[in-house]
Motif scaffolding. Sequence first.
Motif, PDB file in Angstrom:
ATOM      1  N   LEU A  73       0.835  -1.213   0.000  1.00 36.71           N
ATOM      2  CA  LEU A  73       0.000   0.000   0.000  1.00 36.71           C
ATOM      3  C   LEU A  73       0.858   1.248   0.000  1.00 36.71           C
ATOM      4  O   LEU A  73       0.473   2.295  -0.511  1.00 36.71           O
ATOM      5  CB  LEU A  73      -0.889   0.012   1.247  1.00 36.71           C
ATOM      6  N   GLY A  74       2.021   1.128   0.586  1.00 30.35           N
ATOM      7  CA  GLY A  74       2.909   2.281   0.627  1.00 30.35           C
ATOM      8  C   GLY A  74       3.949   2.097   1.706  1.00 30.35           C
ATOM      9  O   GLY A  74       3.942   1.106   2.439  1.00 30.35           O
ATOM     10  N   GLU A  75       4.820   3.056   1.772  1.00 28.10           N
ATOM     11  CA  GLU A  75       5.882   2.974   2.764  1.00 28.10           C
ATOM     12  C   GLU A  75       5.969   4.295   3.509  1.00 28.10           C
ATOM     13  O   GLU A  75       6.004   5.366   2.896  1.00 28.10           O
ATOM     14  CB  GLU A  75       7.223   2.672   2.079  1.00 28.10           C
ATOM     15  N   GLY A  76       5.952   4.214   4.808  1.00 28.29           N
ATOM     16  CA  GLY A  76       6.053   5.435   5.606  1.00 28.29           C
ATOM     17  C   GLY A  76       7.257   5.376   6.517  1.00 28.29           C
ATOM     18  O   GLY A  76       8.128   4.514   6.358  1.00 28.29           O
ATOM     19  N   LYS A  96       1.484  -3.684   8.796  1.00 30.66           N
ATOM     20  CA  LYS A  96       2.610  -2.734   8.824  1.00 30.66           C
ATOM     21  C   LYS A  96       3.852  -3.473   9.307  1.00 30.66           C
ATOM     22  O   LYS A  96       3.914  -3.920  10.450  1.00 30.66           O
ATOM     23  CB  LYS A  96       2.260  -1.577   9.753  1.00 30.66           C
ATOM     24  N   PHE A 141      -3.581  -3.964  11.275  1.00 36.74           N
ATOM     25  CA  PHE A 141      -4.654  -2.986  11.489  1.00 36.74           C
ATOM     26  C   PHE A 141      -5.868  -3.325  10.627  1.00 36.74           C
ATOM     27  O   PHE A 141      -5.749  -4.010   9.601  1.00 36.74           O
ATOM     28  CB  PHE A 141      -4.180  -1.586  11.090  1.00 36.74           C
ATOM     29  N   TYR A 143      -8.306  -2.695   7.736  1.00 36.60           N
ATOM     30  CA  TYR A 143      -8.014  -2.078   6.448  1.00 36.60           C
ATOM     31  C   TYR A 143      -9.044  -0.977   6.181  1.00 36.60           C
ATOM     32  O   TYR A 143     -10.244  -1.195   6.308  1.00 36.60           O
ATOM     33  CB  TYR A 143      -8.070  -3.132   5.336  1.00 36.60           C
ATOM     34  N   ASP A 194       1.870  13.186  15.046  1.00 35.61           N
ATOM     35  CA  ASP A 194       2.096  12.952  13.626  1.00 35.61           C
ATOM     36  C   ASP A 194       0.820  13.152  12.816  1.00 35.61           C
ATOM     37  O   ASP A 194       0.580  12.453  11.840  1.00 35.61           O
ATOM     38  CB  ASP A 194       2.600  11.505  13.477  1.00 35.61           C
ATOM     39  N   LYS A 196      -1.435  14.438  10.156  1.00 39.35           N
ATOM     40  CA  LYS A 196      -1.256  15.036   8.828  1.00 39.35           C
ATOM     41  C   LYS A 196      -2.240  14.375   7.872  1.00 39.35           C
ATOM     42  O   LYS A 196      -2.842  13.338   8.206  1.00 39.35           O
ATOM     43  CB  LYS A 196       0.186  14.854   8.348  1.00 39.35           C
ATOM     44  N   SER A 198      -1.932  12.605   5.307  1.00 41.95           N
ATOM     45  CA  SER A 198      -1.691  11.218   4.883  1.00 41.95           C
ATOM     46  C   SER A 198      -2.007  10.231   6.003  1.00 41.95           C
ATOM     47  O   SER A 198      -2.113   9.036   5.772  1.00 41.95           O
ATOM     48  CB  SER A 198      -0.245  11.039   4.406  1.00 41.95           C
ATOM     49  N   ASN A 199      -2.152  10.724   7.225  1.00 44.07           N
ATOM     50  CA  ASN A 199      -2.500   9.840   8.333  1.00 44.07           C
ATOM     51  C   ASN A 199      -3.988   9.860   8.654  1.00 44.07           C
ATOM     52  O   ASN A 199      -4.421   9.278   9.646  1.00 44.07           O
ATOM     53  CB  ASN A 199      -1.692  10.201   9.591  1.00 44.07           C
ATOM     54  N   LEU A 201      -7.139   8.414   7.230  1.00 44.84           N
ATOM     55  CA  LEU A 201      -7.638   7.480   6.218  1.00 44.84           C
ATOM     56  C   LEU A 201      -9.156   7.619   6.124  1.00 44.84           C
ATOM     57  O   LEU A 201      -9.826   7.950   7.103  1.00 44.84           O
ATOM     58  CB  LEU A 201      -7.258   6.047   6.589  1.00 44.84           C
ATOM     59  N   CYS A 211      -4.651   7.187  11.635  1.00 46.91           N
ATOM     60  CA  CYS A 211      -3.726   6.060  11.806  1.00 46.91           C
ATOM     61  C   CYS A 211      -2.371   6.578  12.293  1.00 46.91           C
ATOM     62  O   CYS A 211      -2.143   7.784  12.341  1.00 46.91           O
ATOM     63  CB  CYS A 211      -3.584   5.264  10.514  1.00 46.91           C
ATOM     64  N   ASP A 212      -1.524   5.666  12.685  1.00 47.10           N
ATOM     65  CA  ASP A 212      -0.168   5.991  13.156  1.00 47.10           C
ATOM     66  C   ASP A 212      -0.144   6.739  14.484  1.00 47.10           C
ATOM     67  O   ASP A 212       0.872   7.340  14.825  1.00 47.10           O
ATOM     68  CB  ASP A 212       0.601   6.829  12.115  1.00 47.10           C
ATOM     69  N   ASP A 234       9.049  14.491   6.695  1.00 45.33           N
ATOM     70  CA  ASP A 234       7.690  14.144   6.313  1.00 45.33           C
ATOM     71  C   ASP A 234       6.654  14.998   7.011  1.00 45.33           C
ATOM     72  O   ASP A 234       5.610  15.308   6.482  1.00 45.33           O
ATOM     73  CB  ASP A 234       7.429  12.677   6.700  1.00 45.33           C
TER      74      ASP A 234
HETATM   75  N1  LIG Z   1      -5.079   0.716   7.976  1.00 45.99           N
HETATM   76  C1  LIG Z   1      -4.815   1.055   6.719  1.00 45.99           C
HETATM   77  N2  LIG Z   1      -5.699   0.796   5.761  1.00 45.99           N
HETATM   78  C2  LIG Z   1      -5.433   1.126   4.476  1.00 45.99           C
HETATM   79  N3  LIG Z   1      -4.309   1.745   4.073  1.00 45.99           N
HETATM   80  C3  LIG Z   1      -3.386   2.030   4.999  1.00 45.99           C
HETATM   81  C4  LIG Z   1      -3.582   1.700   6.373  1.00 45.99           C
HETATM   82  N4  LIG Z   1      -2.505   2.121   7.058  1.00 45.99           N
HETATM   83  C5  LIG Z   1      -1.678   2.691   6.183  1.00 45.99           C
HETATM   84  N5  LIG Z   1      -2.185   2.641   4.937  1.00 45.99           N
HETATM   85  C6  LIG Z   1      -1.571   3.147   3.717  1.00 45.99           C
HETATM   86  O1  LIG Z   1      -0.264   2.654   3.644  1.00 45.99           O
HETATM   87  C7  LIG Z   1       0.615   3.650   3.161  1.00 45.99           C
HETATM   88  C8  LIG Z   1       1.782   3.818   4.110  1.00 45.99           C
HETATM   89  O2  LIG Z   1       1.243   4.267   5.334  1.00 45.99           O
HETATM   90  P1  LIG Z   1       2.114   4.795   6.533  1.00 45.99           P
HETATM   91  O3  LIG Z   1       1.188   5.244   7.579  1.00 45.99           O
HETATM   92  O4  LIG Z   1       3.111   3.773   6.894  1.00 45.99           O
HETATM   93  O5  LIG Z   1       2.929   5.964   5.880  1.00 45.99           O
HETATM   94  P2  LIG Z   1       2.603   7.500   5.707  1.00 45.99           P
HETATM   95  O6  LIG Z   1       1.410   7.873   6.477  1.00 45.99           O
HETATM   96  O7  LIG Z   1       2.569   7.744   4.236  1.00 45.99           O
HETATM   97  O8  LIG Z   1       3.906   8.145   6.323  1.00 45.99           O
HETATM   98  P3  LIG Z   1       4.340   8.262   7.842  1.00 45.99           P
HETATM   99  O9  LIG Z   1       4.699   6.925   8.342  1.00 45.99           O
HETATM  100  O10 LIG Z   1       5.511   9.148   7.774  1.00 45.99           O
HETATM  101  O11 LIG Z   1       3.212   8.819   8.607  1.00 45.99           O
HETATM  102  C9  LIG Z   1      -0.183   4.896   2.969  1.00 45.99           C
HETATM  103  O12 LIG Z   1      -0.547   5.000   1.619  1.00 45.99           O
HETATM  104  C10 LIG Z   1      -1.416   4.654   3.801  1.00 45.99           C
HETATM  105  O13 LIG Z   1      -2.531   5.287   3.225  1.00 45.99           O
END
Ligand SMILES: Nc1ncnc2c1ncn2[C@@H]1O[C@H](COP(=O)(O)OP(=O)(O)OP(=O)(O)O)[C@@H](O)[C@H]1O
Length: 592
Positions: A73-76, A96, A141, A143, A194, A196, A198-199, A201, A211-212, A234
């Motif tokens: 899904l991505g990398e944070g 994660k 977590f 989804y 944290d 923001k 992107s956190n 959802l 999230c996070d 970030d």
């Molecule tokens: N519970 C979830 N359900 C669906 N997608 C998720 C979930 N958690 C994370 N993601 C997706 O996974 C990707 C990576 O998420 P992650 O929270 O690790 O990184 P981030 O938010 O981009 O950065 P950071 O870790 O710096 O906050 C993102 O695209 C996020 O939308």
Amino acid sequence: MNCFPCFSSQRNKNSTSNNNNNNEPNQNDEHEYRPPPVATTKPPEETVQLPVKTFNFRELATATKNFRQECLLGEGGFGRVYKGTLQSTGQLVAVKQLDRHGLHGNKEFQAEVLSLAKLEHPNLVKLIGYCADGDQRLLVFEYVSGGSLQDHLYEQKPNQKPMDWITRMKIAFGAAQGLDYLHDKINPPVIYRDLKASNILLDDGFYPKLCDFGLHNLEPGTGDSLFLSSRVMDTYGYSAPEYTRGDDLTVKSDVYSFGVVLLELITGRRAVDTTKPNDEQNLVAWATPIFRDPKLYPDMADPLLKKHFSERGLNQAVAITSMCLQEEPTARPLISDVMVALSFLSMSTEDGIPTTVPILSFRDKSMSIALSRHGSCSVVPFSLTRKEEDDKSSVSSDSEDEEEVEESRSMKKQEVEDSDDESDSNSEKGKKEEHSQLNEKPRSSSSSSSDSGSENRRSIDETNATAQSLKISYSYSSEEEDNQRLSSKSSCKSNEESTSLRYDSDRDHDDSPVNTSMRINSLAHDSDKEEEEEEEEEEENHETRLEHTHSSKSEDQSVYSDDDDDADEESGGSSLHRIETEEEEHISSDQD
Ligand SMILES: Nc1ncnc2c1ncn2[C@@H]1O[C@H](COP(=O)(O)OP(=O)(O)OP(=O)(O)O)[C@@H](O)[C@H]1O
């Protein structure tokens, strides 16, 4: 002592029963000393089996097709996130896989996971389970299917419609609820750190989930400078000024980050956008001067909204944002107040105009003040009686304390405003919705300067246009001695400190933040000519009201559209409106 029984392995369980420590009565040995009952009672959190599963690595590998790229899904900052399906239940999950830099020990990890698992709220992404297998550390977590707020605001698919205003306000409201839970509903409070776009959802119905949160202690290799720097990068654009200063983060730092997210929702601009011209790259820096000029608010809004929002809704949203983004943490509102305000702004109404926000909803009056300057008319003015005001005046004249004088002025001023409100209310009874200009600026510029500091204060007031419109001027110029004093005084009054004082108008008002605000509000006003001026202004305002009734009405009764521009111009800006409605009178009387 093991605080987390559900993490105990069989071996641990055995060892616990063998090493029966003081709190556990041993059924096999009746003669052994038994501690008093109070000592045997475990706190509830120790006895409750937490709903968090343990997974082995194989299960999660199967769920994510061996962590295949297509599931990524991505990398944070914490590591990679994979979409998976649990074989046992068919449930969709986000796995994660924590970065393996400087991994925490098993126990430490489990303890952190357990404290995370305790956090349950509809606006928080739920932790389902974890895996600590060898050097692998994974969190599982729920989804969330709709992508992040960041995706929806900035990375829209070609066929995707931009989010409308109410949806944006609902997202903000939901996020505020999640944050309120972390700050206010659990003990000890959790600082998100944290927050923001992107956190946040969103599910398919745009329901937001944070999230996070609470992962801070799981950051691998805290102290690993490489890791930290990438995370800070970030979060850049969302971090509160105290973070940059190296001060401790508090819940108010989260409120700042929330303000940035709210600003993104309003403007459709990224917190940091390096593709923009230099002076527009940092969203807060770009927006701060605009906060001072309500006429510019409509232009600040996301062009994708095509001005489909109510003027009042926009003004109030900007007012809330501006409060959250105050430099001084203590001047920022409580997230609970932000949440209440947003609950009203996110209500869908038939006419698209947000419901007005009743003052008593707030724990801190500064929010009421800010919103009342932005068209919320069910704000009941501070209910100072004439007797109270007289008492205050006499105290201040006796003491000759400048501060008391200021206070008395402000209270007097407030009472004049109160009576304005009353007369407005009476004169406009029967009309469905009508605006009146509060015309603050002429008021301050017409003040006499009998007070030696009033000239300065007035000029500060004039230049501090945010203060004029929002009346949350905790940021008066630090060069000005008087204002410095007031500013620091107001800063000292943390919102939390004074929560208990907030509703009670019968109490001594001297040190309440209400009066701090009121004092500050009154800086530019000289009491000597006040009543005279008020009369003149009332006349002027009445005329203005009559002139603007038509345009203001049309502005607020229809949602904003491109065609409304003229009406907007005619109304001379958007923020200084007050509306009296039958409904609001009803709310007020209910509150009474
Ligand atoms: N519970 C979830 N359900 C669906 N997608 C998720 C979930 N958690 C994370 N993601 C997706 O996974 C990707 C990576 O998420 P992650 O929270 O690790 O990184 P981030 O938010 O981009 O950065 P950071 O870790 O710096 O906050 C993102 O695209 C996020 O939308």
